[in-house]
Design an enzyme around this catalytic site. Structure first.
Site, PDB file in Angstrom:
ATOM      1  N   ASP A 338      40.599  47.573  45.678  1.00  0.00           N
ATOM      2  CA  ASP A 338      40.956  48.326  44.477  1.00  0.00           C
ATOM      3  C   ASP A 338      42.471  48.544  44.412  1.00  0.00           C
ATOM      4  OD1 ASP A 338      40.050  50.101  42.214  1.00  0.00           O
ATOM      5  OD2 ASP A 338      41.020  51.624  43.457  1.00  0.00           O
ATOM      6  N   GLU A 367      42.499  43.578  43.067  1.00  0.00           N
ATOM      7  CA  GLU A 367      42.601  43.974  41.665  1.00  0.00           C
ATOM      8  C   GLU A 367      44.077  43.985  41.264  1.00  0.00           C
ATOM      9  OE1 GLU A 367      41.158  47.618  38.747  1.00  0.00           O
ATOM     10  OE2 GLU A 367      41.971  48.072  40.727  1.00  0.00           O
TER      11      GLU A 367
END
Length: 630
Positions: A338, A367
Site C-alpha cells: 500500500d 501501489e
C-alpha cells in the site's frame, strides 16, 4: 567480615528484586526460521523497564548475540542475533537471570521454491469484511476495543471473515481467477466512533504478527492459504509499511524519538502535525522543493495513521522481517504494498532487494497512484528513468484505470477521445523495463466502481476484454462479474458493498447460478468464459503485442505467439462501425475464419466486419507464418 557479608546480601537482594520485577510482555517475531540467506534476526522485546537488562545470552548451538540496543523508551529492548549455523529447535535466551524460550523453525521450502504471481494470473481483489461470513462467526470478540457489526452502515464492520472466503473457494474456481488479493487481514484494534468510522478496511495495523480476531486466527489464515493452493489459487497479502494504526503500542509508548515522522504531534504539540499532500510527483521531480518532498514522504496519510520512519534502521529491519515471517508462516504467494511512494524510496528498495535475494521467484506489486506512465515506469525494477533501482518487480497501471474509465463516457474519434486514450497510454510501454509485470485494473476499493450507479454491460465487456488480453497482469474487483456498482460520492463504503449471498439472511445469493438474476448470470458466464480461456494461454502470457491506431472508431490489438493470433476488436462508438480487414493484413494474412472467444461464433476475415455499437470481439485463430509481414 560482617560488612562484606552485608554488602553481598544487598547485592543479592538487588539482583533478585530486579529479576522479580523483570516482565517480558511479548517478543516479535513470535518465532523464526533457520536457513535464511540473511542470518541476522532482530528481536523486539516488550516489557516494563526491559531496557534495564544488563546482558542477553544464549548457549544454543550456532546462535550468537551480536548486539543489544536500548531505545529511548525503557520498555523496549532490541536483541540482534546471528543464526548462521543454527538448527531448528527451542532456544533458551537469558535476560540477565531470567530464561525465555524461543522457537526456531525449519523452513518448509527454500526461498527459490516459492512462486509468485505473474502475467499468467488474474488477481481477484476482495475485502474480507465485505465478502462473506463463515460458519461459527463471533460478532463480538473479547479484548477488542469498542466496535459494532452493523451491515446497514457502510462505514462500520459488516462481519465478513477468512473462513467465509475459504468456504467459497469453489466460486473462484468456477469464475476462473487464479489469485486472491485480500485487503489487509492484520489486527486493526481501533474503536468505532459516533460518525460511523471503523478500520474494517484493515489499513491501520495495531499488531503486525496477529490476524485481526474478527477475521479469524493466524491458523485460519494458514488454512485459507493451504486450501487455496489445493484449489490452484494463489494468495496475495496486502501490507502497509508507510503507517500503522493509532492504537498500536508504539504510539502510546514510542520506542524511539524518531520511530515516526513528525512525532512531536504525538508528544502533545498539536502545531506539529504534518498532513501529506497526497501528491506523489515530488518523489521523482528533479526540480522538487524540500517542503513538497517532505509533505509527501513525512506527512501522515490521516491523523489516525501515524507515519512510520523507514529511515530508522530498526523500524525497517522490523518491517522487512515481518514480510518474511508471513511468507514462511502462512505461505502467501505475493505482496501488494500500500501507498508505496509515500514511504522513503531508498528504504523500500532495501526491502525489495533483500526479498528478491531470499525469494527470487516471488513477486510484489506496489501501489503507485499517478496516472502518467512515465511516473509508474520509474518505480519498476531496473528502470533507467530513476537514479536508484527500486527492485520493485510489479507496479500498478493507474494510467490504464484512468483511461478506460474516461473512454467509457466518450466516443472514439480520429484523434484523442475514447479508446484513443488507451492507445496513447500503451504507446509509452517502451518506458517499462518489463511491461508484462505491470498490473492493470478497471476499478478497486479506492475508486468508483466501473459501472458507477448504472449497468452498462457493453462498456464493461469492452473494458474486461481489453484488460484480459493485453500485455498486463490483470486485477479484477470482487462482484464486477455480477454487476456490482457504486460510487464514492458519499463514502467509500458504497464501493465496498457486501457480496450478495455472503452473509446469513441474504435473500439474494450471487454465489450460485440459481441465486443470480438473468442479467447477473449473463455477465458471470461471459466473464468466466473469457477467464477460463485465458488460463495457460501462451499467446496472452508470452505473445508479442501489436496495436493499431483507432480507425473509424475501431481499436484493434493483436497478440501473437508462433502461429497463433488473438485479435481484440473494440467498437469505441455508440453507432455501428466497420472494421476494414485489409488494414490489419499484417496480423490476419490469408486467414479466412476466426472464432470469437466471447460468444463461440466464427467470423469471416476475408471480408470487412460490421460491428454493433460498443461491440467487443476476441478473435482467436491460427495463421500460417508465411502470412505474417516481416
Amino acid at each position: 567480615m560482617k560488612r562484606s557479608l552485608f554488602l553481598l546480601t544487598l547485592t543479592w537482594l538487588a539482583v533478585t528484586m530486579n529479576a522479580a520485577k523483570l516482565k517480558i510482555d511479548r517478543i516479535e517475531p513470535t518465532d523464526w526460521f533457520v536457513g535464511m540467506k540473511n542470518p541476522s534476526l532482530q528481536l523486539m522485546v516488550y516489557g516494563k523497564d526491559i531496557a534495564s537488562v544488563k546482558e542477553v545470552t544464549t548457549d544454543y548451538a550456532g546462535v550468537s548475540v551480536d548486539s543489544i540496543v536500548r531505545l529511548d523508551s525503557p520498555n523496549y529492548l532490541l536483541v540482534y542475533l546471528n543464526l548462521r549455523d543454527a538448527q531448528p529447535g527451542t532456544m533458551t535466551l537469558k535476560f540477565d537471570k531470567q530464561k525465555v524460550s524461543y522457537l526456531l523453525k525449519a523452513r518448509e521450502m527454500s526461498g527459490d521454491k516459492r512462486e509468485g504471481f505473474d502475467i499468467s494470473d488474474v488477481l481477484y481483489m476482495l475485502m474480507p469484511d465485505r465478502f462473506a461470513q463463515g460458519t461459527g462467526h463471533q460478532s463480538q470478540i473479547k479484548g477488542m476495543r469498542n466496535y459494532v457489526e452493523d451491515r446497514s452502515k457502510p462505514s462500520l464492520r459488516h462481519g465478513g471473515d477468512l473462513n467465509g472466503i475459504r468456504e467459497h473457494l469453489s466460486y473462484f474456481k468456477e469464475l476462473g481467477v487464479t489469485a486472491l488479493w485480500l485487503t489487509p487481514v492484520l489486527e486493526n484494534d481501533s474503536p468505532d466512533n459516533e460518525q460511523g468510522y471503523s478500520t474494517y478496511h484493515g489499513y491501520a495495523t495495531t499488531n503486525y504478527y496477529r490476524v485481526d480476531p474478527r477475521f479469524g486466527t493466524n491458523g485460519d489464515y494458514r488454512r485459507l492459504c493451504d486450501e487455496a493452493h489445493q484449489n490452484g489459487l494463489k494468495v496475495v497479502m496486502d501490507m502497509i509499511f508507510n503507517h500503522c494504526g493509532f492504537e498500536h503500542p508504539w504510539v502510546s509508548d514510542m520506542p524511539a524519538k524518531d520511530w515516526f515522522n513528525t512525532p512531536e504531534w504525538l508528544d502533545g504539540d498539536r502545531s506539529k502535525y504534518l498532513q501529506t499532500s497526497y501528491k506523489l510527483t515530488p518523489v521523482v521531480d528533479p526540480y522538487a522543493s524540500q517542503i513538497d518532498l517532505k509533505e509527501t514522504t513525512d506527512g501522515w496519510f490521516v491523523p489516525t495513521m501515524p507515519d512510520l520512519n523507514q529511515h530508522n534502521p530498526h523500524v525497517m529491519r522490523y518491517l522487512i522481517q515481518n514480510s518474511k515471517w508471513w511468507i514462511e508462516t502462512v505461505g502467501i504467494d505475493g505482496i501488494r504494498m500500500d501507498t508505496y511512494p509515500y514511504a522513503f524510496a531508498d528504504a523500500m528498495a532495501e526491502w525489495m532487494k533483500e526479498l528478491d535475494e531470499e525469494y527470487p521467484n516471488f513477486n510484489t506489486v506496489g501501489e503507485t497512484w499517478v496516472t502518467e506512465p512515465a511516473y509508474t515506469a520509474a518505480w519498476q525494477k531496473d528502470s533507467k528513468l530513476s537514479k536508484n533501482n527500486s527492485y520493485l518487480k510489479t507496479v500498478m497501471d493507474f494510467s490504464f484505470y484512468d483511461k478506460i474509465n474516461r473512454a467509457e463516457a466518450e466516443e472514439t474519434d480520429g484523434w484523442f477521445a475514447g479508446l484513443n486514450l488507451l492507445y496513447n497510454s500503451f504507446v509509452y510501454d517502451y518506458l517499462y523495463p518489463n511491461p508484462s509485470s505491470v498490473m492493470a485494473f478497471i476499478e478497486n476499493h479506492d475508486t468508483d466502481r466501473f459501472l458507477k450507479n448504472g449497468c452498462d454491460t457493453l462498456a464493461l465487456k469492452q473494458a474486461l476484454a481489453l484488460l484480459l488480453t493485453v500485455q498486463r497482469i490483470p486485477q479484477l474487483y470482487y462482484g464486477t462479474e455480477v454487476l456490482m456498482n457504486g460510487t464514492k460520492e458519499v463514502t467509500d463504503g458504497y464501493v465496498r458493498k457486501d457480496f450478495p449471498g455472503g452473509f446469513p439472511g441474504d435473500a439474494h445469493n450471487c454465489f450460485t447460478e440459481a441465486g443470480r438474476t438473468r442479467a447477473e448470470n449473463a455477465m458471470f458466464r461471459w466473464t468466466s468464459r473469457l477467464l477460463h480461456w485465458r488460463q495457460g494461454n501462451e499467446t496472452i502470457i508470452r505473445g508479442m503485442q501489436t496495436q493499431f491506431i483507432p480507425y473509424n472508431g475501431v481499436y484493434v490489438i493483436a497478440r501473437r505467439w508462433h502461429n497463433n493470433v488473438v485479435l481484440t476488436v473494440l467498437n469505441g462508438t455508440t453507432k455501428p462501425a466497420v472494421m476494414k480487414v485489409e488494414r490489419y493484413a499484417e496480423v490476419i494474412g490469408q486467414t479466412k475464419r476466426a472464432k470469437d472467444v466471447l460468444t463461440g461464433r466464427y467470423y469471416d476475415l476475408s471480408a470487412d466486419l460490421t460491428l454493433k455499437p460498443r461491440q467487443s470481439l476476441v478473435l482467436d485463430y491460427q495463421q500460417d507464418l508465411t502470412d505474417v509481414q516481416q
